[in-house]
Design a protein around this motif. Structure first.
Motif, PDB file in Angstrom:
ATOM      1  N   ALA A 822      28.288  53.068  19.645  1.00 37.02           N
ATOM      2  CA  ALA A 822      28.225  52.429  20.960  1.00 37.02           C
ATOM      3  C   ALA A 822      28.940  51.080  20.917  1.00 37.02           C
ATOM      4  CB  ALA A 822      26.777  52.263  21.399  1.00 37.02           C
ATOM      5  N   PHE A 823      29.553  50.703  22.035  1.00 42.57           N
ATOM      6  CA  PHE A 823      30.263  49.430  22.135  1.00 42.57           C
ATOM      7  C   PHE A 823      29.918  48.766  23.461  1.00 42.57           C
ATOM      8  CE2 PHE A 823      32.896  52.121  19.445  1.00 42.57           C
ATOM      9  CZ  PHE A 823      33.114  51.299  18.345  1.00 42.57           C
ATOM     10  N   LEU A 824      29.967  47.436  23.453  1.00 42.48           N
ATOM     11  CA  LEU A 824      29.799  46.667  24.685  1.00 42.48           C
ATOM     12  C   LEU A 824      31.169  46.224  25.186  1.00 42.48           C
ATOM     13  CD1 LEU A 824      26.695  44.401  23.973  1.00 42.48           C
ATOM     14  CD2 LEU A 824      26.800  46.576  25.213  1.00 42.48           C
ATOM     15  N   TYR A 825      31.401  46.398  26.476  1.00 48.57           N
ATOM     16  CA  TYR A 825      32.646  45.999  27.117  1.00 48.57           C
ATOM     17  C   TYR A 825      32.348  44.907  28.139  1.00 48.57           C
ATOM     18  CZ  TYR A 825      35.322  49.871  25.117  1.00 48.57           C
ATOM     19  OH  TYR A 825      35.970  50.718  24.252  1.00 48.57           O
ATOM     20  N   ASP A 826      32.972  43.754  27.957  1.00 48.73           N
ATOM     21  CA  ASP A 826      32.793  42.633  28.881  1.00 48.73           C
ATOM     22  C   ASP A 826      33.935  42.607  29.885  1.00 48.73           C
ATOM     23  OD1 ASP A 826      30.450  41.590  27.679  1.00 48.73           O
ATOM     24  OD2 ASP A 826      31.668  40.732  26.073  1.00 48.73           O
ATOM     25  N   LEU A 827      33.582  42.287  31.123  1.00 48.87           N
ATOM     26  CA  LEU A 827      34.604  42.118  32.159  1.00 48.87           C
ATOM     27  C   LEU A 827      35.412  40.850  31.847  1.00 48.87           C
ATOM     28  CD1 LEU A 827      35.668  43.131  34.966  1.00 48.87           C
ATOM     29  CD2 LEU A 827      34.094  41.498  35.998  1.00 48.87           C
ATOM     30  N   VAL A 828      36.735  40.978  31.713  1.00 48.65           N
ATOM     31  CA  VAL A 828      37.579  39.825  31.369  1.00 48.65           C
ATOM     32  C   VAL A 828      38.623  39.540  32.439  1.00 48.65           C
ATOM     33  CG1 VAL A 828      37.258  40.022  28.876  1.00 48.65           C
ATOM     34  CG2 VAL A 828      39.102  41.317  29.989  1.00 48.65           C
ATOM     35  N   VAL A 829      38.921  40.519  33.303  1.00 50.23           N
ATOM     36  CA  VAL A 829      39.968  40.317  34.318  1.00 50.23           C
ATOM     37  C   VAL A 829      39.574  41.074  35.579  1.00 50.23           C
ATOM     38  CG1 VAL A 829      42.349  40.839  34.987  1.00 50.23           C
ATOM     39  CG2 VAL A 829      41.876  39.957  32.704  1.00 50.23           C
ATOM     40  N   THR A 830      39.712  40.418  36.722  1.00 52.27           N
ATOM     41  CA  THR A 830      39.707  41.103  38.013  1.00 52.27           C
ATOM     42  C   THR A 830      40.910  40.599  38.805  1.00 52.27           C
ATOM     43  OG1 THR A 830      38.324  39.445  39.122  1.00 52.27           O
ATOM     44  CG2 THR A 830      37.190  41.271  38.033  1.00 52.27           C
ATOM     45  N   VAL A 831      41.644  41.530  39.385  1.00 52.31           N
ATOM     46  CA  VAL A 831      42.802  41.179  40.219  1.00 52.31           C
ATOM     47  C   VAL A 831      42.520  41.678  41.623  1.00 52.31           C
ATOM     48  CG1 VAL A 831      45.285  41.474  40.593  1.00 52.31           C
ATOM     49  CG2 VAL A 831      44.394  41.298  38.261  1.00 52.31           C
ATOM     50  N   PRO A 832      42.169  40.780  42.558  1.00 55.94           N
ATOM     51  CA  PRO A 832      41.940  41.210  43.944  1.00 55.94           C
ATOM     52  C   PRO A 832      43.182  41.039  44.810  1.00 55.94           C
ATOM     53  CG  PRO A 832      41.017  39.023  43.599  1.00 55.94           C
ATOM     54  CD  PRO A 832      41.696  39.418  42.304  1.00 55.94           C
ATOM     55  N   HIS A 833      43.250  41.857  45.845  1.00 57.95           N
ATOM     56  CA  HIS A 833      44.279  41.721  46.885  1.00 57.95           C
ATOM     57  C   HIS A 833      43.641  40.965  48.043  1.00 57.95           C
ATOM     58  CE1 HIS A 833      46.757  43.843  50.252  1.00 57.95           C
ATOM     59  NE2 HIS A 833      47.209  42.634  50.010  1.00 57.95           N
ATOM     60  N   VAL A 834      44.175  39.780  48.335  1.00 61.20           N
ATOM     61  CA  VAL A 834      43.638  38.935  49.396  1.00 61.20           C
ATOM     62  C   VAL A 834      44.336  39.293  50.704  1.00 61.20           C
ATOM     63  CG1 VAL A 834      43.316  36.575  50.200  1.00 61.20           C
ATOM     64  CG2 VAL A 834      43.141  37.100  47.754  1.00 61.20           C
ATOM     65  N   LEU A 835      43.550  39.705  51.693  1.00 57.74           N
ATOM     66  CA  LEU A 835      44.100  40.081  52.994  1.00 57.74           C
ATOM     67  C   LEU A 835      44.211  38.832  53.866  1.00 57.74           C
ATOM     68  CD1 LEU A 835      41.983  43.301  53.655  1.00 57.74           C
ATOM     69  CD2 LEU A 835      44.223  43.133  52.580  1.00 57.74           C
ATOM     70  N   ASP A 836      45.424  38.382  54.079  1.00 53.88           N
ATOM     71  CA  ASP A 836      45.676  37.219  54.925  1.00 53.88           C
ATOM     72  C   ASP A 836      46.907  37.530  55.756  1.00 53.88           C
ATOM     73  OD1 ASP A 836      45.924  34.812  56.112  1.00 53.88           O
ATOM     74  OD2 ASP A 836      46.078  33.616  54.277  1.00 53.88           O
ATOM     75  N   ALA A 837      46.680  37.936  57.012  1.00 51.12           N
ATOM     76  CA  ALA A 837      47.768  38.459  57.839  1.00 51.12           C
ATOM     77  C   ALA A 837      48.848  37.431  58.093  1.00 51.12           C
ATOM     78  CB  ALA A 837      47.205  38.968  59.174  1.00 51.12           C
ATOM     79  N   ARG A 838      48.491  36.147  58.177  1.00 52.20           N
ATOM     80  CA  ARG A 838      49.507  35.146  58.488  1.00 52.20           C
ATOM     81  C   ARG A 838      50.487  34.946  57.343  1.00 52.20           C
ATOM     82  NH1 ARG A 838      45.817  30.266  59.754  1.00 52.20           N
ATOM     83  NH2 ARG A 838      44.933  31.168  57.877  1.00 52.20           N
ATOM     84  N   ALA A 839      50.015  35.061  56.110  1.00 53.61           N
ATOM     85  CA  ALA A 839      50.896  34.854  54.955  1.00 53.61           C
ATOM     86  C   ALA A 839      51.365  36.165  54.349  1.00 53.61           C
ATOM     87  CB  ALA A 839      50.174  34.025  53.886  1.00 53.61           C
ATOM     88  N   GLY A 840      51.025  37.297  54.966  1.00 49.89           N
ATOM     89  CA  GLY A 840      51.455  38.577  54.417  1.00 49.89           C
ATOM     90  C   GLY A 840      50.640  39.059  53.247  1.00 49.89           C
ATOM     91  N   GLY A 841      49.471  38.472  53.023  1.00 52.39           N
ATOM     92  CA  GLY A 841      48.641  38.887  51.899  1.00 52.39           C
ATOM     93  C   GLY A 841      48.984  38.122  50.635  1.00 52.39           C
ATOM     94  N   ASN A 842      48.125  38.256  49.623  1.00 49.66           N
ATOM     95  CA  ASN A 842      48.328  37.519  48.376  1.00 49.66           C
ATOM     96  C   ASN A 842      47.632  38.261  47.256  1.00 49.66           C
ATOM     97  OD1 ASN A 842      49.227  35.442  46.766  1.00 49.66           O
ATOM     98  ND2 ASN A 842      47.425  34.160  47.091  1.00 49.66           N
ATOM     99  N   LEU A 843      48.102  38.031  46.035  1.00 49.18           N
ATOM    100  CA  LEU A 843      47.492  38.590  44.832  1.00 49.18           C
ATOM    101  C   LEU A 843      47.089  37.448  43.915  1.00 49.18           C
ATOM    102  CD1 LEU A 843      50.004  41.514  44.142  1.00 49.18           C
ATOM    103  CD2 LEU A 843      47.621  41.781  44.810  1.00 49.18           C
ATOM    104  N   VAL A 844      45.852  37.456  43.467  1.00 53.74           N
ATOM    105  CA  VAL A 844      45.357  36.438  42.542  1.00 53.74           C
ATOM    106  C   VAL A 844      44.693  37.146  41.380  1.00 53.74           C
ATOM    107  CG1 VAL A 844      45.057  34.742  44.391  1.00 53.74           C
ATOM    108  CG2 VAL A 844      43.142  36.209  43.742  1.00 53.74           C
TER     109      VAL A 844
END
Length: 1178
Positions: A822-844
């Protein structure tokens, strides 16, 4: 026009009418009466003493002379042209002088000399200036007479005609055997078209063809794109004098050969039908034609002009009438030029005596249908101070302006924060209006609820500000909030960040406001920079960072190599942003990236048309596959050695051996094994009729997605046809880093995430509620919109079954569990898509930065979550990294890493770049010869050491022009800077017996389209960067980049002028103590920067950069200026140096910072470099 074939005796006619006209008049009419005087006059037949013949047609609206002016007495007018933009007539004469006349009154507007001796062959007006063609030169002037450019033609050229084409280009033809195409943006010849029949004297253009009239009497029709001959008309046996095209007709006039008698003017006009490509019946005229033009008003009539001034109008397919012949009163002079205005209302004739005759069919003539207003010079107004009466007691002394001598700011100089206009926010629309509103088309109608006074709107500014402070966002109208609620919900740190450019570029932009950490951000203005967040993700995976920095191969465009170079810059940076320009340049050349649609057009990025969530997931799959392939390939020669291994480290880190089985209903099972680098989430189908909310654990959905089971049509070898089959996927081992593409690409998946997060939040809220039910644990509020766990427990049981479950983050596995695999996996990265219609959206990206990174940057050991939004970097809470409010923040990519996984990897970095990169290398250019070499490579005994001086200079070309907008107050705002590419890099020796001798002088080959070579400033010409025709030492950018990286890693000190911009475009990060920039050495605070040319003239008495810049000369001059600086500093210290700089600035102000012209060149010229190298070789 070539007039050598004309009869010289034609100019000896008396000023009376031509003889052919007399024959057409009735004897009863006075022979001395000029028929042109009778144009437009209605005669009373009954009142005349003599009868008027019926064949004489007297029509209203016929052309007659309006004005005649003299340009220069006795100097033939060789070219006339009606301006296509303004109400102006241009003329050019035999001695290269040009004049312009305004309007029908022919008032002189401007007059200037274009060429010292050659005659003006053709004039053509543009939007911004006017083109003048002479025999060996093309010049462009403003309408006021200022030179815009001077383009000398090839030696031996004899140009006669020009024509402008699309894309701001033009064609020039003459007596030589080619036609040149010139780009008017760069003022450079783009290509030459070889002619089968030399001597192009006239050129016309339609929507189908280019028409070229040759001196041999032929007219050729050529393709608009390739300039190849499509058809050919052999019009005249002698020579061609003029032709014109209108609609489907081509009419030409010229000379026929008369054997021993030479050439004779042919009175038959050749007319051709362009639909059938054949001649129709020739048109016989009553004058000797030299010029002809179509003047299509109501009909397609032709104007035929003879050299003696006779003008006849006729239909191209009819018969010429004697009554339609008029005479231009040239007083015995010959006509040399002719033009028709674009409105067809005016004709201009230039004669050999220097006169210009303007004919019109109306007294109020307009040259163009829509002309812009002409600018006239304003009289000079001299400011004068008012006379003051000192005896007046109440006289205000403030009438006399006083100079500002103090350096302190004025009281009237308010801070920008206080003077920035703050528009009043619009109040919300009454809800009752919105409720009762009926929409017709795009207009809404509603009854007035009369809740407010008429034409009065109360503002509650404080209430509005308090209401929206949580989102740091200007409020939108209620209609916008109802339709797109994410417009006002996106927090400021998640919105797309932009760089505000000033006159100094990026120098005065405060990046520290966006990033107070020591980690480096990435600049977003480069094409396809949407992947910046994923570049940061890869950088903060320690095995990936070490792998690519140890990797080096021979491929010109290798993403692993470019990532290694970029990660090296991110390591060196102390909070300053870096650019991924070289990586993205290599990325754009990968065919697979283009095939997958990962390369965006600029318009898609700016308008927000790209679906960023789906795009970044495809990019994630592509980059892992590409790095896996590139690091698996065999390494090259010793000069490019890297950390080679039989198995890819990417496969070890992300790879998971997958067993895919396909079971047909006939019982046939097919099993295949493969390596999977990531997994895609698959969500259960939801029954629309089922209103109950079913709860799913994220671990359960993840297990279903990894061990996927689905039914599909597949080929069965046993049944020999497509059959319904059950396909099952199982994994045999667990990866060190589990990569998950969330695939939330539609409202159905988004709704699933939202429902699961709400169900989980309600469960947690219920569990944390105490018995009384009134107080709640704050942790419940923090876990809103959270569905994914921070830690997962994963194992593969003995029967090859995958087990996945959530796990408390702070707990560890027991020893028996670890023994069971068995192994433990830690969350290290999340990449969300930001919905912002005025700027055409963004990725962070939310990234959990490990201990080793903090140790290198800050000297402390801890782990912390950070938000990476291009150059905005901010620490965040771990809960925020797992929160996904589906109204504006949609999950795209997740990375789970095995706990303490990096301990089994070798994380040492051994620099793969050694001294062999500086050794001699072959040039890519086929025509490059050793005799053309402008540099001598370093010998082994000359290898640089730490602290050695190296003179550096670079030249650049433009790939994309700057995008800017003009504000309402007249100031310019840069939206997107021009995209530059390095074209030439030069390094010269800074010490030793060979000081000043270049050891690198590389021209950089580029596969991208260059829009401007900037030849005046760079010395780079079209063809220098093309391996097929270049005679320079041409290399790849990667090859030269490695040389500079070796010099930087060795610790040399670079000396140059304006090196900050050079290193920025080359995409190199150099520590400040390794850069000696002469632009700052000779600079006083709060004063202007001084050019290298002026510094060389002032301190070294050298005159450099005469016509173009040369990087060898500039690098050598920068070294000499540094030596001069050292001498001045040793001589008198800081005080003496400050006096010298004050004298420098005083001299600069006196000369307006321009180097005075000298009779002889003091500094090294263009040939001095070759002589310098030859003496060194000897």
């Amino acid at each position: 026009m070539n007039f050598e074939g004309l009869d010289p005796g034609m100019g000896e006619y008396p000023p009376s009418l031509h003889g052919t006209l007399d024959a057409g008049l009735e004897p009863s009419m006075d022979p001395h009466l000029n028929p042109t005087l009778l144009q437009g006059v209605e005669l009373d037949v009954d009142g005349l003493a003599v009868p008027v013949p019926e064949q004489v047609h007297l029509m209203e609206g016929m052309f007659s002379e309006l004005h005649t002016v003299v340009s220069e007495v006795g100097i033939p007018v060789t070219a006339t042209h009606f301006d296509l933009q303004e109400e102006m007539l241009w003329i050019g004469n035999h001695r290269g002088h040009v004049s312009s006349f305004f309007g029908p009154t022919m008032g002189r507007y401007s007059s200037f000399q274009v060429h010292a001796s050659d005659d003006i062959r053709q004039i053509h007006s543009l939007e911004t200036g006017v083109l003048f063609l002479s025999k060996t030169n093309l010049k462009c002037f403003t309408r006021g007479g200022l030179v815009m450019f001077d383009y000398p033609l090839d030696e031996g050229a004899d140009m006669h005609s020009l024509i402008t084409t699309e894309n701001n280009t033009m064609l020039m033809g003459g007596l030589q055997n080619y036609v040149s195409e010139v780009d008017l943006n760069t003022v450079q010849e783009t290509q030459k078209f070889t002619l089968e029949v030399p001597g192009v004297a006239i050129m016309r253009q339609t929507s189908r063809y280019f028409f070229c009239g040759h001196t041999s009497g032929k007219v050729t029709l050529r393709d608009l794109r390739t300039f190849k001959t499509e058809h050919e008309f052999d019009a005249f046996s002698g020579s061609l004098s003029d032709f014109d095209v209108h609609g489907n007709l081509l009419a030409a006039c010229g000379f026929s050969s008369r054997g021993l008698n030479g050439l004779a003017c042919d009175r038959f006009l050749m007319v051709y039908d362009l639909r059938m490509m054949r001649a129709v019946t020739p048109l016989q005229v009553h004058v000797d034609p030299l010029f002809l033009r179509f003047i299509p008003t109501y009909t397609s009539r032709l104007a035929i002009i003879s050299q003696t001034g006779q003008c006849q109008f006729c239909e191209p397919t009819g018969l010429a009438n004697m009554a339609d012949i008029f005479h231009v009163n040239t007083v015995g002079q010959l006509l040399m030029s002719f033009d028709v205005s674009s409105s067809k209302q005016a004709l201009s004739f230039g004669d050999s005596g220097g006169c210009v005759h303007l004919w019109s069919d109306a007294p109020e003539v307009s040259y163009n249908d829509y002309s812009r207003e002409t600018e006239f010079g304003l009289p000079c107004l001299v400011d004068s101070l008012p006379q003051l009466d000192w005896n007046h007691d109440l006289l205000p002394l403030a009438l006399i302006p006083t100079p500002l001598t103090s350096s302190e700011p004025l009281l009237s100089d308010w801070p920008s924060a206080l003077v920035t206009p703050s528009p009043r926010r619009a109040p919300p629309v009454d809800p009752e209006i919105l409720r009762t509103m009926k929409t017709v088309g795009f207009i809404g109608y509603a009854a007035n609820p009369r809740t407010r006074p008429r034409n009065q709107v109360p503002y509650k500014i404080k209430d509005v500000e308090l209401e929206y402070d949580n989102y740091n966002q200007i409020p939108e109208s209620p209609i916008g909030r109802d339709e797109e609620p994410h417009l006002y919900m996106v927090p400021k740190k998640f919105r797309k960040v932009t760089i505000k450019y000033s006159k100094l570029g990026l120098e005065d932009f405060d990046f520290k406001h966006y990033n107070r950490t020591l980690f480096a951000g990435l600049e977003p203005h480069i094409p396809n920079a949407y992947c910046n967040c994923m570049i940061q993700v890869l950088y903060f995976l320690e095995p990936i960072r070490c792998l690519v920095q140890n990797h080096l191969c021979q491929k010109e465009f290798c993403l692993a190599c470019e990532l290694g170079f970029l990660f090296h810059m991110l390591d060196l940076s102390r909070g300053d942003p870096c650019q991924a320009s070289n990586f993205l340049r290599a990325f754009r050349t990968i065919p697979e990236a283009s095939a997958l649609g990962l390369i965006l057009a600029d318009s898609d990025e700016q308008t927000g048309k790209a679906r960023l969530g789906r795009l970044i997931q495809s990019w994630n799959r592509f980059i892992l596959t590409q790095l896996h392939q590139e690091t698996q390939e065999q390494e090259g020669p010793q000069a490019y050695r890297g950390a080679s291994s039989s198995e890819s480290a990417i496969g070890k880190l992300f790879g998971c051996e997958v067993e895919n089985s396909s079971l047909c209903r006939c019982g046939k099972e097919t099993v295949r094994s493969s390596l999977s680098l990531l997994f895609t989430m698959h969500y259960p189908e939801h029954n629309a009729q089922d209103k109950t909310l079913k709860e799913y654990e994220f671990a359960e959905i993840l297990k279903r997605s990894i061990c996927l089971e689905q039914s599909t049509q597949a080929w069965c070898e046993n049944c020999e046809k497509y059959q319904p089959t059950v396909q099952t996927r199982n994994i045999r081992c667990l990866p060190d880093v589990l990569v998950i593409n969330c695939e939330v690409n539609s409202t159905k998946e988004a709704e699933f995430w939202k429902v699961q997060a709400e169900v989980r939040a309600s469960v947690i809220s219920h569990e944390t509620c105490n018995m009384d039910g009134f107080t709640f644990d704050t942790r419940a509020e923090d876990l809103r919109h959270v569905w994914i766990p921070l830690t997962l427990r994963m194992s593969i049981s003995k029967n090859q079954g995958l087990e996945v479950s959530s796990w408390p983050e702070a707990e560890e596995l027991s020893a028996p569990e670890e023994e069971d695999g068995a192994f433990l996996y830690d969350l290290v990265v999340t990449v969300p898509h930001v919905l912002d219609a005025r700027a055409g959206g963004n990725l962070v990206a939310h990234i959990k930065v490990g201990e080793t990174y903090h140790q290198r940057k800050e000297g402390v050991t801890h782990q912390q979550w950070y938000l990476f939004n291009d150059f905005l970097i901010e620490p965040v809470d771990k809960t925020e990294a797992a929160q996904f409010d589906m109204s504006w923040k949609v999950p795209a990519i997740l990375y789970y890493a095995k706990r303490n996984y990096h301990t089994k990897y070798d994380l040492r970095i051994k620099n793969p770049i050694d001294a062999s990169v500086l050794l001699t290398e072959a040039s890519l250019a086929r025509k490059q010869r050793k005799s053309h070499a402008t540099f001598i490579p370093l010998m082994v005994s000359e290898m640089p050491q730490a602290g050695d001086l190296v003179g550096l200079d670079a030249e650049f070309v433009t790939l994309n022009q700057e995008e800017a907008e003009l504000r309402s107050d007249g100031t310019k705002s840069t939206i997107k800077p021009s995209q530059m590419s390095v074209a030439r890099i030069t390094c010269v020796r800074g010490q030793g017996p060979n000081e000043g001798v270049p050891f690198i002088d590389d021209y950089i080959s580029t596969q991208e389209q260059v829009v401007d070579y900037l030849t005046q400033y760079s010395g780079i010409k079209p063809g220098d960067l093309d391996a097929k025709i270049s005679s320079k030492h041409l290399t790849t950018l990667k090859s030269t980049y490695l040389k500079l990286r070796f010099l930087i890693d060795t610790g040399v000190r670079f000396v140059g002028h304006g090196l900050q911009k050079d290193f920025r475009v080359i995409n190199l990060l150099v520590l400040k103590d390794q850069v000696v920039d002469t632009v700052y050495l000779f600079h006083l605070p709060r004063k202007r920067m001084i050019s290298l040319r002026f510094l060389a003239w002032y301190f070294l008495e050298l005159n450099i950069q005469g016509e173009t810049h040369d990087s060898i000369e500039d690098a050598r001059t920068a070294l000499q200026l540094y030596r001069k600086f050292l001498n001045l500093s040793r001589g008198g210290g800081n005080d003496e140096m400050r006096k010298v700089l004050k004298g420098l600035y005083e001299k600069g102000r006196q000369l307006d910072w321009k180097v005075p012209e000298s009779e002889g060149e003091d500094g090294p010229g263009g040939g001095g470099e070759i002589m310098f190298l030859e003496s060194f070789c000897a």
